[in-house]
Design an enzyme around this catalytic site. Structure first.
Site: not given
Length: 1100
Positions: A66, A109, A217, A261, A263, A760, A779, A782
């Protein structure tokens, strides 16, 4: 998501309450928060220091740097702060690519200090340790903290010492007194961090003056899954959205549904006015759909991200769908129309038909608006009962009035995205499925074989070699550095694996046994269950055609000791008890593998489990996983879904391809993709979606590298974390030599202007290195095979497999038809494959749907319309809404018949039973059993007698004479106490109400004429309560306009009129029971002097 950012104000409030309990010696953080609703006058009264000290003001909306952005006002007066906020409040602010409005501010302050007094402290958690960063020169211009700061690692499950802090972190602090104060502060800060389940805590600057330590902060994240542990210490936490994305009430509503839930329900609104809306089942699938839409150029029009998974109920799915449709149809119309993509992978255990019914209900409700907004709907789904779900959706689509295209597992998961965006043609006829439920339909086996042969004849798999290594010896070699944990050098599962299941998961256990059976195992894989909430007993399951018993133990130790052959535990414990139950099982050396299914276990607990498991050499799969599968050998819980999907994906026998995925839902999709592109799966593991899975990608890939049965490895990674880079390193240094096809989902994240947390907990990039795009590039560089998108993953797997077949390194497995398994009756009925006459029929109530229904009226409507008890009676007894005066009549009858004192036979019986110590039901039933022609049960008889006389046009005098001649009492006439001179007030009240409110009451008037005759003979032969209710009831049936004459007569014949007395008097009987219990009356014995003993003469 587990690690969630909190506002600076929330973080400082938590530290104010807890930090100094650990001896931090920090000054209390004084602050005031401001938003558009703030009353400035009240604010200055609540915080008087605002008027007396210089102030600092800044936005409090998860904005980084900020100071660099000019978003901090320093050394301002209260009036200047008001002006500073006023100039920015609700104004657009661009930060990076994100544009948002400044709405929340924090005022503090001003603390006078020098730059030399500013320092930097940060603590963050990762898999194996917590890292503390310290730099003696903090503030706005700190620069590259990672390069400058000193690091101290605190391993999981170990403690921090003051000495470690001083010697490692504070070398640059030369003043001994200052070093001591800072060390104590960092020590206390870390104790608070660990105790309150922070995952990230940064203070910049920490100001250290000669007298005080000030936290200026602060940025922080909490492990939200620890709410059930920390709520008393945290208080109510409000997790704000990232800057650039407003918090919508619909998001809060879905979050509340999710919290209530079992679920998983998630919703993030990306573009309120977008034209592409998604409703996707599955955490991994939801990310892939977003990826594909963005890859196809739809990023700017993608309206939302979200998922529903974990077997939500029909009602929960309806609420979720309704929320999406309301958002979609309340935003402005789009000139190109809108699309709704209702997709998903192949479910493991969610009933597709049930969830689709909830979606269909919502679509039906919004049908006019969907037509108005020119919406097109594309559906792709599979899993348990998907055939019925797709059928219902197709049938409904024909009545919806808008395009609705429906596809099953024969269609690639994300193909509908291309169709919806006009990038791919929409097939007119879907492919035919050859199996349903547990049965392979006739011809299905051969038809699938023919399809595969035809596809190979068309040239699939005949591509030229793409630099694939052909050295068989090199493919078979095993690196000596085969894993981070020696435990992972072994095979996890075989066709003799035996497991214990923690939790009463009957459906999952039966699924495991059915899988065992079609894999031709000799014995079931589940030998015991553990469930602490019941005593030891046995539970019945099916093994093929026959029934078997599996023991259930209250204690884990009993199960382990009685089943020495067990080496796997499948843990279905809830997020609250999974940690303790897993720790318990780790004490038994015979257990070598533990699968933890629960999602939402606090990260600190998971990390401790990982450490403990590594010490014991135990492999953990999960948490937050469906498990894994070893085709032909063993499967964990619900992995692989129903048997129809197991048959489709050929999981009943091993193939040549092993995969590892984070997502459990996507593991099922991988089973499907691999079975179509290759000879099938040899092993598949879903390591789980949490930030710290118990085992990693590398753990399993190195196992596959060591396994001679595995010829090709597939990795499905995702955005967030860095585990995929370990795989890159292993490919480069030769530890992985087998062909590796890899793809990381979440490539869409970089296309969003604000941070999005995917389904996830671990799928959120905290740096550029953690993005899916960066991982896919690494990947590919590699040496792994990386497709252009998930859309082409199956084609690439097929290509690599084809090369392995051509070079002779894979010999395709010969197909062996699996044995059939009898289908459970309940599932066959749900699929509509069988029918049988119902044992019961009901036409008054239905509890199966979204809400309870009384004779067609939802219970919510019953309550909202305030129909009262009379209205409920009209619905449940007569299957219709009767006029208000009828309902009022019912209620009056209940009130006047509720009780008639303790002396009547029914009340007497109830009292005697209550005093004998009997329970409520027994006592009330004993009273009800006395109701008959002599007590209370005269209503039906009275109705029949009076209505027959009236219907045969007998004059009242003729009726009286006829009954006297036949020697019968006129039921409903006569009273033991009341008379013409002492009338029954109850009769008067009902009579007057009926006369005034019923449209006609001829039978009541007839009965009153009879009363005039009988009272001339004897004054107590009055029309009693039974008579007035019975005759009025018949008048209601015949003259209310709600019943046919046949219906009215049927209700009289079946004895319905007595029901009012039975229901009303039950109220009084319950009252007498409670009264006797309250008065603590003892056993009743009838007095001798009230019994006349009449002994036969021969014994006198």
């Amino acid at each position: 998501m587990s690690a969630k950012a909190i506002t600076e104000a929330t973080g400082k409030d938590i530290l104010n309450r807890h930090l100094n309990q650990h001896g931090a010696g920090a000054a209390t953080c004084r602050f005031a928060t401001v938003n558009a609703d703030t009353d400035w006058s009240k604010l200055s009264v609540d915080h008087p220091w605002l008027l007396t000290t210089p102030l600092v003001v800044k936005p409090d909306q998860l904005i980084k740097r900020r100071g660099k952005l000019g978003l901090i006002g320093v050394k301002k007066s209260f009036e200047q702060v008001k002006q500073w906020i006023g100039e920015r409040l609700n104004k657009d602010q661009k930060i990076g690519n994100a544009v948002g409005k400044l709405r929340n501010f924090i005022i503090e302050p001003f603390v006078p200090h020098t730059e030399a007094e500013e320092m930097y402290v940060c603590i963050y958690s990762h898999r194996s340790a917590d890292t503390i960063l310290f730099y003696h020169l903090g503030g706005v211009d700190i620069g590259d903290v990672d390069a400058k700061a000193v690091k101290l690692e605190v391993p999981v499950d170990s403690t921090l010492s003051l000495a470690d802090v001083k010697t490692t972190l504070l070398k640059a602090i030369t003043d001994a007194s200052k070093k001591e104060r800072i060390a104590k502060f960092i020590y206390a800060l870390y104790a608070t961090f660990a105790d309150l389940y922070f995952t990230y805590l940064e203070i910049n600057p920490l100001v250290v003056t000669a007298d005080h330590l000030y936290i200026l902060d602060l940025a922080a994240k909490l492990d939200s899954t620890a709410d059930f542990i920390c709520r008393p210490k945290w208080g109510e936490i409000d997790y704000p959205p990232p800057f650039g994305r407003d918090a919508y009430p619909e998001e809060a509503y879905i979050a509340d549904l999710d919290a209530k839930s079992g679920a998983s329900l998630k919703l993030t609104i990306l573009n309120r006015n977008g034209r592409i809306w998604t409703m996707v089942a599955g955490g991994g699938a939801s990310v892939i759909y977003s990826d594909t839409i963005c890859d196809l150029g739809g990023a700017t029009e993608l309206a939302n991200y979200g998922e529903y998974s974990g077997a939500p109920s029909e009602q929960q799915t309806y609420e979720y769908a309704k929320t999406i449709l309301n958002l979609m149809t309340s935003s402005p119309k789009h000139p190109d129309g809108k699309v709704l993509i209702t997709g998903g992978g192949i479910a493991n255990f969610t009933n597709v038909a049930a969830t689709f019914q909830g979606i269909i209900t919502a679509l039906r409700e919004f049908q006019p608006k969907l037509v108005e907004h020119n919406v097109s709907i594309f559906v792709r789904r599979a899993g348990p009962n998907y055939q019925e779900g797709l059928r219902r959706m197709r049938d409904f689509g024909g009545t919806l009035g808008i395009p609705l295209h429906v596809f099953g597992p024969e269609t690639h998961m994300t193909a509908i995205c291309g169709m919806a965006l006009g990038k791919r043609p929409i097939p007119q006829v879907a492919s035919v499925e050859f199996s349903t439920a547990n049965f392979l339909l006739p011809g299905g086996q051969q038809a699938q074989a023919d399809l595969k042969a035809a596809s190979e004849a068309e040239g699939l798999g005949s591509d030229e070699s793409d630099g694939l290594a052909t050295n068989n010896h090199q493919q078979q070699q095993q690196s000596k550095s085969n894993g981070s944990n020696l435990n992972f050098n072994r095979k996890f599962f075989s066709n003799t694996t035996k497991a214990i299941v923690w939790g009463m998961q009957q459906r999952a256990v039966q699924s495991m046994l059915d899988f065992d059976f079609i894999c031709r195992r000799d014995e079931p894989s589940v030998v015991a269950m553990v469930y602490p909430f019941t005593g030891d007993h046995k539970q019945k399951y099916y093994w093929g055609h026959k029934e078997i018993l599996i023991p259930v133990y209250k204690k884990m130790s009993d199960a382990i000791h009685k089943h020495k052959e067990v080496d796997v535990m499948v843990n279905f414990a809830s997020l609250r008890s999974a940690y303790d139950s897993t720790l318990e099982v780790l004490e038994f050396p015979q257990i070598r593998t533990v699968a933890i299914i629960a999602e939402g276990i606090p990260e600190n607990m998971t990390r401790k489990l990982i450490i403990e498991a590594n010490k014991k050499g135990v492999a953990i799969i999960g948490p937050a996983t469906v498990g894994g599968v070893k085709p032909g050998c063993f499967k964990i819980g619900n992995t692989g879904g129903m048997l129809d999907n197991i048959l489709h994906s050929k999981l009943y026998r091993p193939g040549s391809v092993a995969y590892v995925s984070r997502s459990g839902g996507m593991s099922n999709e991988l089973n499907n993709i691999i079975s179509k592109a290759t000879d099938g799966v040899v092993e598949g593991i879903a390591i789980g979606g949490d930030r710290y899975p118990g085992s990693t990608f590398m753990d399993h890939i190195l196992r596959y590298q060591s396994d001679p049965e595995t010829k090709l490895i597939v990795l499905l990674g995702e955005v967030g974390g860095t585990e995929e880079y370990d795989v890159c390193a292993a490919v480069k240094d030769g530890r992985i030599t087998k062909p590796l096809v890899a793809w990381c989902i979440g490539t869409c994240a970089s296309m969003f202007t604000s941070e999005v947390q995917f389904g996830h907990a671990g799928s959120c990039a905290n740096s550029d290195r953690e993005t899916a795009t960066a991982k896919n590039k690494a990947l590919r560089d590699a040496g792994a095979y990386v497709p252009d998108s998930f859309d082409t993953l199956g084609e690439l797997i097929h290509h690599v497999y084809g090369e392995l077949v051509k070079t002779g390194r894979i010999v395709p497995r010969e197909e062996v038809p699996p044995p059939t398994v009898p289908m459970d009756y309940s599932w066959a009925r749900e699929l509509g494959l069988i029918r049988k006459p119902a044992s019961f029929m009901t036409s008054i109530c239905d509890e199966r749907g979204q809400e309870l229904i009384y004779a067609g009226m939802p219970i919510s409507e019953v309550l909202n319309k305030d129909v009262g008890i009379g209205g409920v009676i009209s619905l449940l007894w007569f299957q219709r809404c009767l006029p208000p005066y009828v309902c009022k009549f019912f209620e009056m009858c209940l009130m006047v018949t509720a009780d008639h004192g303790p002396a009547v036979s029914g009340a007497h019986n109830t009292i005697v039973c209550a005093r004998a110590g009997k329970d409520l039901v027994s006592s009330v039933v004993s009273g009800l059993l006395t109701i008959g022609d002599r007590f209370g049960g005269a209503l039906d008889g009275s109705a029949r007698q009076f209505s027959e006389a009236y219907d045969t046009n007998l004059h009242p005098m003729e009726f009286v004479n006829k009954m006297r001649k036949e020697g019968k009492l006129i039921l409903g006439i006569g009273h033991r106490v009341k008379s013409i001179n002492n009338p029954d007030v109850r009769v008067k009240i009902i009579k007057e109400f009926v006369m005034e409110n019923f449209p006609q009451c001829p039978l009541l008037k007839y009965a009153l004429e009879v009363e005039k005759i009988t009272t001339t003979k004897k004054p107590n032969l009055i029309l009693n309560v039974d008579g007035v209710i019975a005759t009025a009831f018949v008048d209601m049936l015949r003259n209310s306009g709600s019943f046919t004459s046949e219906e009215a007569q049927e209700y009289i014949n079946v004895g319905a009129i007595n029901s009012l007395f039975v229901l009303g008097r039950s109220i009084g009987f319950i009252g007498h029971y409670m009264d006797q219990k309250r008065l603590k009356q003892g056993l009743y014995r009838h007095p001798w002097d009230d019994i006349s003993y009449v002994i036969p003469e021969q014994y006198n």
